[in-house]
Design a protein around this motif. Structure first.
Motif, PDB file in Angstrom:
ATOM      1  N   ALA A 286     -44.246 -20.913 -49.868  1.00 13.80           N
ATOM      2  CA  ALA A 286     -44.441 -22.083 -49.015  1.00 13.80           C
ATOM      3  C   ALA A 286     -43.674 -21.940 -47.705  1.00 13.80           C
ATOM      4  O   ALA A 286     -44.155 -22.352 -46.639  1.00 13.80           O
ATOM      5  N   LEU A 287     -42.497 -21.322 -47.766  1.00 15.50           N
ATOM      6  CA  LEU A 287     -41.688 -21.132 -46.562  1.00 15.50           C
ATOM      7  C   LEU A 287     -42.192 -19.991 -45.685  1.00 15.50           C
ATOM      8  O   LEU A 287     -42.253 -20.127 -44.460  1.00 15.50           O
ATOM      9  N   PHE A 288     -42.528 -18.861 -46.309  1.00 17.49           N
ATOM     10  CA  PHE A 288     -42.700 -17.642 -45.518  1.00 17.49           C
ATOM     11  C   PHE A 288     -44.116 -17.094 -45.407  1.00 17.49           C
ATOM     12  O   PHE A 288     -44.372 -16.255 -44.553  1.00 17.49           O
ATOM     13  N   TYR A 289     -45.033 -17.569 -46.223  1.00 12.91           N
ATOM     14  CA  TYR A 289     -46.404 -17.108 -46.037  1.00 12.91           C
ATOM     15  C   TYR A 289     -46.974 -17.636 -44.713  1.00 12.91           C
ATOM     16  O   TYR A 289     -47.505 -16.867 -43.913  1.00 12.91           O
ATOM     17  N   PRO A 290     -46.800 -18.928 -44.414  1.00 13.53           N
ATOM     18  CA  PRO A 290     -47.346 -19.431 -43.144  1.00 13.53           C
ATOM     19  C   PRO A 290     -46.659 -18.836 -41.896  1.00 13.53           C
ATOM     20  O   PRO A 290     -47.297 -18.636 -40.877  1.00 13.53           O
ATOM     21  N   THR A 291     -45.369 -18.572 -41.990  1.00  9.33           N
ATOM     22  CA  THR A 291     -44.611 -18.145 -40.806  1.00  9.33           C
ATOM     23  C   THR A 291     -44.447 -16.635 -40.678  1.00  9.33           C
ATOM     24  O   THR A 291     -44.295 -16.125 -39.571  1.00  9.33           O
TER      25      THR A 291
ATOM     26  N   ASN B  94     -28.808 -15.575 -41.167  1.00  7.44           N
ATOM     27  CA  ASN B  94     -29.937 -15.600 -40.242  1.00  7.44           C
ATOM     28  C   ASN B  94     -30.848 -16.779 -40.599  1.00  7.44           C
ATOM     29  O   ASN B  94     -30.717 -17.389 -41.661  1.00  7.44           O
ATOM     30  N   ALA B  95     -31.763 -17.115 -39.701  1.00 11.05           N
ATOM     31  CA  ALA B  95     -32.591 -18.318 -39.864  1.00 11.05           C
ATOM     32  C   ALA B  95     -33.436 -18.283 -41.133  1.00 11.05           C
ATOM     33  O   ALA B  95     -33.581 -19.306 -41.817  1.00 11.05           O
ATOM     34  N   ARG B  96     -33.998 -17.119 -41.474  1.00 14.24           N
ATOM     35  CA  ARG B  96     -34.814 -17.033 -42.692  1.00 14.24           C
ATOM     36  C   ARG B  96     -33.969 -17.298 -43.917  1.00 14.24           C
ATOM     37  O   ARG B  96     -34.364 -18.044 -44.819  1.00 14.24           O
ATOM     38  N   THR B  97     -32.789 -16.681 -43.962  1.00 13.34           N
ATOM     39  CA  THR B  97     -31.899 -16.867 -45.105  1.00 13.34           C
ATOM     40  C   THR B  97     -31.464 -18.320 -45.214  1.00 13.34           C
ATOM     41  O   THR B  97     -31.498 -18.910 -46.301  1.00 13.34           O
ATOM     42  N   GLU B  98     -31.071 -18.894 -44.106  1.00 13.21           N
ATOM     43  CA  GLU B  98     -30.623 -20.292 -44.094  1.00 13.21           C
ATOM     44  C   GLU B  98     -31.723 -21.216 -44.611  1.00 13.21           C
ATOM     45  O   GLU B  98     -31.461 -22.125 -45.407  1.00 13.21           O
ATOM     46  N   ALA B  99     -32.959 -20.994 -44.174  1.00 16.58           N
ATOM     47  CA  ALA B  99     -34.077 -21.846 -44.606  1.00 16.58           C
ATOM     48  C   ALA B  99     -34.291 -21.746 -46.113  1.00 16.58           C
ATOM     49  O   ALA B  99     -34.493 -22.764 -46.794  1.00 16.58           O
ATOM     50  N   LEU B 100     -34.231 -20.533 -46.650  1.00 21.77           N
ATOM     51  CA  LEU B 100     -34.436 -20.368 -48.087  1.00 21.77           C
ATOM     52  C   LEU B 100     -33.258 -20.929 -48.875  1.00 21.77           C
ATOM     53  O   LEU B 100     -33.455 -21.577 -49.910  1.00 21.77           O
TER      54      LEU B 100
END
Length: 184
Positions: free
Chosen positions: A13-18, A147-153
């Protein structure tokens, strides 16, 4: 409590769209496969449907920059189990950052983390010395930021599993057994 389908759903849900990337359960060894003519999205394939394997493979993806994410297995050569002492030390050097991120992901998910030296048939090294380096790295990341990806997850996992947010150093305490304390 820790179902792999939940982790797959959160990640996708987080990373497939982005980032056009999906987390995929595999049946054998883990591998990262960039999009190609056979599949139009990137795949993080983790081993045997194991939650811990998925966390570890996600951590490698979170460390990899954009250029590395265009290469199979991020362009790294993997020296399999059975490494010499020097090979093992080189392996551990490149594993410190991914395992620190894996530890943070595990804390955010309320999942037990175990450092992995991944060399059962090779020359032994001190697992606790490696864990101390991983611990120092995660504490540095807590101070300097992820990093932003890590923070989001991390935040998504914390929300899903109702764990404390933001993460703090107290969530990463560990104790080296006294008989190994002098070795580290």
């Amino acid at each position: 409590m820790h179902h792999i389908d939940d982790l797959i759903s959160i990640f996708n849900a987080l990373f497939y769209p982005t980032h056009n990337t999906k987390l995929v359960a595999g049946t054998d060894e883990p591998i990262y496969l960039p999009a190609d003519t056979q599949c139009d999205y990137h795949r993080i394939v983790f081993a045997h449907g194991f939650y811990a394997s998925a966390m570890h493979e996600i951590a490698h993806w979170l460390v990899a920059g954009k250029a590395r994410r265009e290469l199979e297995d991020y362009g790294y050569w993997y020296c399999p189990d059975g490494r010499s002492k020097d090979q093992q030390l080189a392996f551990e050097q490149v594993e410190v950052k991914p395992q620190a991120i894996e530890w943070a992901l595990s804390a955010a998910a309320g999942f037990a983390f175990n450092v992995s030296v991944d060399n059962l048939n090779g020359e032994p090294t001190c697992r606790f010395a490696f864990q101390r380096r991983v611990h120092a790295q995660v504490l540095e990341m807590l101070t300097c930021g992820f990093n932003a990806r890590t923070e989001a997850l991390l935040e998504a996992l914390s929300q899903f599993y109702s764990t404390p947010w933001p993460l703090c150093a107290g969530q990463f305490e560990w104790h080296c057994p006294q008989e190994f304390a002098d070795a580290v």
